[in-house]
Design a protein around this motif. Structure first.
Motif, PDB file in Angstrom:
ATOM      1  N   LYS A 184       0.815  -1.218   0.000  1.00  0.00           N
ATOM      2  CA  LYS A 184       0.000   0.000   0.000  1.00  0.00           C
ATOM      3  C   LYS A 184       0.847   1.266   0.000  1.00  0.00           C
ATOM      4  N   VAL A 185       2.098   1.149   0.440  1.00  0.00           N
ATOM      5  CA  VAL A 185       2.959   2.332   0.484  1.00  0.00           C
ATOM      6  C   VAL A 185       4.137   2.202  -0.478  1.00  0.00           C
ATOM      7  N   THR A 186       4.117   1.170  -1.330  1.00  0.00           N
ATOM      8  CA  THR A 186       5.172   0.974  -2.329  1.00  0.00           C
ATOM      9  C   THR A 186       4.660   1.444  -3.680  1.00  0.00           C
ATOM     10  N   LYS A 187       5.335   2.400  -4.249  1.00  0.00           N
ATOM     11  CA  LYS A 187       4.915   2.988  -5.518  1.00  0.00           C
ATOM     12  C   LYS A 187       5.450   2.212  -6.707  1.00  0.00           C
ATOM     13  N   ALA A 217      13.919  -1.363   4.675  1.00  0.00           N
ATOM     14  CA  ALA A 217      13.571  -1.588   3.276  1.00  0.00           C
ATOM     15  C   ALA A 217      14.733  -2.326   2.618  1.00  0.00           C
ATOM     16  N   ASN A 218      14.450  -3.500   2.041  1.00  0.00           N
ATOM     17  CA  ASN A 218      15.496  -4.368   1.492  1.00  0.00           C
ATOM     18  C   ASN A 218      15.288  -4.536  -0.013  1.00  0.00           C
ATOM     19  N   PHE A 219      16.371  -4.389  -0.784  1.00  0.00           N
ATOM     20  CA  PHE A 219      16.267  -4.524  -2.243  1.00  0.00           C
ATOM     21  C   PHE A 219      17.658  -4.750  -2.832  1.00  0.00           C
ATOM     22  N   THR A 220      17.698  -5.076  -4.133  1.00  0.00           N
ATOM     23  CA  THR A 220      18.954  -5.343  -4.842  1.00  0.00           C
ATOM     24  C   THR A 220      18.991  -4.542  -6.141  1.00  0.00           C
ATOM     25  N   VAL A 221      20.144  -3.950  -6.431  1.00  0.00           N
ATOM     26  CA  VAL A 221      20.399  -3.313  -7.726  1.00  0.00           C
ATOM     27  C   VAL A 221      21.296  -4.259  -8.517  1.00  0.00           C
ATOM     28  N   PHE A 226      16.514   4.893  -5.545  1.00  0.00           N
ATOM     29  CA  PHE A 226      15.588   4.547  -4.478  1.00  0.00           C
ATOM     30  C   PHE A 226      15.077   5.840  -3.853  1.00  0.00           C
ATOM     31  N   SER A 227      13.766   5.944  -3.718  1.00  0.00           N
ATOM     32  CA  SER A 227      13.187   7.184  -3.197  1.00  0.00           C
ATOM     33  C   SER A 227      12.021   6.878  -2.272  1.00  0.00           C
ATOM     34  N   TRP A 228      11.664   7.850  -1.461  1.00  0.00           N
ATOM     35  CA  TRP A 228      10.509   7.745  -0.572  1.00  0.00           C
ATOM     36  C   TRP A 228      10.056   9.146  -0.196  1.00  0.00           C
ATOM     37  N   LYS A 229       8.866   9.216   0.331  1.00  0.00           N
ATOM     38  CA  LYS A 229       8.343  10.461   0.887  1.00  0.00           C
ATOM     39  C   LYS A 229       8.039  10.220   2.356  1.00  0.00           C
ATOM     40  N   GLY A 230       8.148  11.268   3.155  1.00  0.00           N
ATOM     41  CA  GLY A 230       7.889  11.076   4.577  1.00  0.00           C
ATOM     42  C   GLY A 230       7.947  12.357   5.371  1.00  0.00           C
ATOM     43  N   VAL A 231       7.452  12.259   6.589  1.00  0.00           N
ATOM     44  CA  VAL A 231       7.413  13.385   7.518  1.00  0.00           C
ATOM     45  C   VAL A 231       7.825  12.882   8.895  1.00  0.00           C
ATOM     46  N   SER A 232       8.597  13.690   9.622  1.00  0.00           N
ATOM     47  CA  SER A 232       8.985  13.388  10.992  1.00  0.00           C
ATOM     48  C   SER A 232       8.479  14.498  11.891  1.00  0.00           C
ATOM     49  N   LYS A 233       7.824  14.121  12.992  1.00  0.00           N
ATOM     50  CA  LYS A 233       7.278  15.095  13.929  1.00  0.00           C
ATOM     51  C   LYS A 233       7.842  14.804  15.309  1.00  0.00           C
ATOM     52  N   PHE A 249       7.370   4.527  -1.435  1.00  0.00           N
ATOM     53  CA  PHE A 249       8.672   3.898  -1.661  1.00  0.00           C
ATOM     54  C   PHE A 249       8.779   3.484  -3.130  1.00  0.00           C
ATOM     55  N   ALA A 250       9.916   3.757  -3.750  1.00  0.00           N
ATOM     56  CA  ALA A 250      10.082   3.422  -5.163  1.00  0.00           C
ATOM     57  C   ALA A 250      11.522   3.030  -5.443  1.00  0.00           C
TER      58      ALA A 250
END
Length: 767
Positions: A309-312, A354-358, A366-373, A448-449
């Protein structure tokens, strides 16, 4: 009676390490006894009226009977404190009444150590202190101010059972500290009701505290690695090996293989749920002698978070750490996000991996969006294969005000260019400042992309293709600001910016810097614009990796007040804080945050400033002057250093020249040296900054500025002030002693100007 403020409504004393330990009088050990007690202070050292909510203590004491004397060592736990020495306590044992009585006289600052029953002595922040025993009980209900009265007793009484294997205290008891040199009290260390004081059995006797652990809530999901802390104690007189029998699904125990007599050990119940639903089980910890302690385990597990749901884009798998994980929710943002589930001091961290291979021959993005409060001490750390790439804990220190932000919301979106290989990107959310464990400080991540591209010699992209310079106040001088555009080098050859096509208000500062393969190249973009209104334009960066277009925008807005009212001579261009601009009252300007409290601004940002910039022409030297008054909290002096919590800070060309606080303080230019106020050709500035940290205002809570002026040092004549309100329609001329002239007077003439709007000003003219 013991003074109430020693115990009520404050945290318990925290002891500093001793500087000169002293050896206590030795006492023969006697028999071993085990004490279970509950403190009137919680885990954070804060007072709680209900002792059942306090920290639980379990520890060994020794008691020796000799005729009618009972000698007790370690009656009061010293856990959490470093004592220079501990002393045995003597009480009167009465076999007929089956009691032990120990003197606990009330506090009297005229009495020294011999007046009390001493527990030990300690060094508290460099001051030598005695620690004395006291006893009493709290009232059942609070008084009008919310405090619980403490009724102390002059004797601590224990009832003894027939075979002398159990002691029952009639009141609560504890320890407090007072200074050796003047008998002044430092306050309570510990105060608790002992639920049981029992003679220790000959064999090992195991107990767990607490005896029930529960895995539930947002953190308890399939795939999570959960952990609970338990204390294992041996109340027996013999050491023993231990074994465990786990009868709880998906759980295991991490513990030592043996435990000594009277020892306490921290052990862990681990849970890695493989299916959702509720469950119960037990973990039995057994001593070689047959003693058994049982941990009851309860679970309420939710299904594993659906990170799709949060992976683009891309093939990315997610995993948790051994603490609190991230879960999927849409209640915070209205769309699916992965949100941290840690909640304050009890559970300060949450991790998501987040785990992945190039693959070989590819370049990964690799990119993501997010907010820290969070607040001071909170934030998020991000690692790539254990290397820290982003750190914003403690990153909200304002170097101007020397205070940490009391609240922030940060954009933590990012894009990384990666070579071929395997990657684990860790998101570590920290929440230390949430002392009440409300879970209000979080981070949430989404989109996440992972994109894969064939390797090329020359290729680049912008990490973000637009820059918003925000809103700026515009006065007389052009507004200037700088932001950074970040270029990502996809190419195997170095990346360089070779030129730029600039917009009217926006331009690129080109350098010879280069970026290697998969590295970043920062480029400064400068905003410079006059006039009010929206500004926009596109800057095209010409690079060895192709042309990259950056959309830029900004807005110039009018000042919220006419600060020329405080000017008596000279030409100034003003700027002020956007959130709390200075206000104007007559011919004075002052911080608009005066009398603000926490209720006025949840974010706690009360700082306000006014900046006045001015130009000194070639061949001229000007002297700056102003009248200023501060009325604020008094400064705090700590270890010979003056600390301003709330007060005035004045800067000349960025350098602080005045930093002070107090009820009635002159912060005028007259308090400075002439050389500090003298300026040669060029542009200069003075900033009047009211630093406001204290949550409750004191005195006027205000910095007032007036009579801002520039004077030509060579002639002593004040600089001419141009009118901003309208063109002069009437001029009147006067001598320095006030006589009207026709304007042809030789020497210094006062010129009274009246503009079309009726605004009147006076300036000096030299002929």
């Amino acid at each position: 009676m013991l003074k109430k403020q020693q115990v009520l409504g404050k945290k318990a004393v925290k002891a500093a390490a001793p500087k000169s330990p002293r050896k206590a009088d030795e006492a023969s050990e006697g028999d071993g006894w085990w004490i279970d007690a509950t403190s009137y202070y919680d885990e954070n050292g804060s007072f709680v009226a209900d002792s059942a909510k306090g920290k639980r203590y379990a520890y060994r004491a020794n008691i020796k009977l000799s005729n009618d004397t009972a000698t007790i060592t370690n009656l009061v736990s010293t856990e959490g404190f470093t004592f220079d020495a501990t002393y045995p306590i003597e009480g009167i044992y009465d076999a007929k009444t089956k009691t032990i009585k120990i003197p606990t006289p009330e506090y009297d600052d005229t009495e020294g150590a011999d007046h009390y029953t001493l527990v030990g002595d300690m060094t508290y922040y460099g001051t030598q202190c005695y620690v004395a025993l006291f006893a009493g009980d709290f009232a059942k209900t609070a008084n009008a101010s919310g405090q619980y009265a403490l009724n102390t007793t002059d004797t601590l009484v224990f009832d003894v059972n027939d075979d002398f294997t159990k002691l029952t205290p009639r009141t609560s008891f504890g320890a407090w500290a007072f200074q050796e040199y003047d008998n002044s009290s430092e306050g309570c260390l510990t105060f608790f009701r002992a639920t049981a004081i029992k003679k220790m059995p000959a064999e090992a006797d195991l107990e767990v505290i607490p005896d029930t652990v529960t895995f539930d809530g947002a953190s308890a999901t399939v795939g999570a690695q959960l952990k609970k802390t338990v204390t294992l104690v041996n109340r027996g007189l013999k050491a023993t090996t231990i074994s465990a029998n786990v009868n709880a699904n998906d759980c295991k125990l991490a513990a030592y293989k043996s435990i000594k007599s009277g020892e306490k050990q921290t052990i862990y119940v681990m849970c890695n749920p493989t299916k959702s639903g509720k469950g119960e089980g037990t973990i039995n910890i057994m001593a070689a002698s047959g003693s058994k302690a049982t941990i009851h385990v309860k679970t309420d597990v939710s299904p594993a978070p659906d990170f799709s749901k949060v992976t683009k884009e891309g093939d990315i798998t997610f995993s948790f750490g051994d603490d609190f994980p991230y879960v999927i929710t849409d209640t915070i943002t209205g769309y699916p996000v992965a949100v941290s589930t840690n909640h304050g001091m009890t559970v300060p961290f949450a991790h998501l991996y987040a785990n992945f291979t190039v693959p070989e021959g590819k370049t990964g993005v690799f990119s993501w969006k997010g907010v820290s409060k969070g607040a001071s001490g909170d934030g998020i750390n991000i690692y790539v294969n254990d290397s820290l790439i982003y750190h914003n804990m403690y990153a909200h220190d304002d170097s101007k005000t020397f205070t940490y932000s009391s609240g922030f919301t940060d954009d933590i979106s990012n894009t990384l260019v990666l070579k071929s290989g395997s990657y684990k990107v860790a998101f570590e959310n920290a929440s230390y400042s949430d002392f009440n464990d409300t879970g209000k400080y979080k981070s949430w991540l989404y989109d996440f992309a992972l994109q894969l591209f064939d390797k090329e010699a020359h290729k680049a992209i912008l990490k973000v293709d637009s820059l918003d310079f925000g809103s700026h106040y515009y006065d007389k001088f052009a507004v200037t600001d700088t932001l950074t555009a970040t270029l990502l080098n996809f190419g195997t050859e170095p990346l360089k910016v070779t030129g730029a096509t600039n917009a009217d208000a926006f331009s690129a500062a080109i350098t010879d810097a280069t970026a290697a393969y998969c590295a970043e190249l920062p480029v400064r973009i400068v905003y410079n614009a006059e006039g009010l209104g929206d500004k926009s334009g596109k800057v095209v960066l010409h690079t060895t990796g192709g042309d990259l277009t950056l959309a830029c925008k900004a807005t110039n807005v009018a000042l919220p007040a006419d600060y020329n009212a405080i000017v008596t001579a000279g030409e100034f261009s003003f700027d002020t804080s956007s959130k709390h601009p200075f206000a104007v009252d007559g011919n004075k300007a002052y911080n608009s945050t005066a009398k603000f409290t926490r209720a006025d601004d949840d974010n706690g940002d009360y700082n306000s400033y006014l900046t006045a910039s001015f130009d000194v022409p070639e061949g001229k030297t000007y002297k700056l002057s102003w009248t200023g008054h501060n009325s604020s909290w008094d400064p705090v002096v700590l270890m010979n250093n003056t600390i301003i919590t709330t007060g005035t800070m004045i800067y000349l060309d960025g350098n602080v020249v005045i930093a002070t606080g107090g009820k009635d303080v002159d912060v005028s230019s007259s308090t400075l040296k002439d050389e500090q106020l003298t300026f040669g050709p060029g542009r200069h500035s003075v900033e009047f900054f009211y630093k406001k940290v204290d949550s409750k205002p004191k005195y006027d809570d205000k910095l007032e500025i007036s009579n801002l002026a520039l004077t030509d040092v060579a002639t002593g004549i004040e600089a001419i002030r141009e009118q901003a309100t309208g063109k002069a329609v009437k001029n009147e001329f006067f001598t320095l002693d006030g006589r009207r002239t026709n304007g042809n007077f030789s020497g210094i003439t006062l010129v009274k100007e009246t503009d079309a709007n009726g605004h009147v000003s006076v300036k000096k003219m030299l002929k």
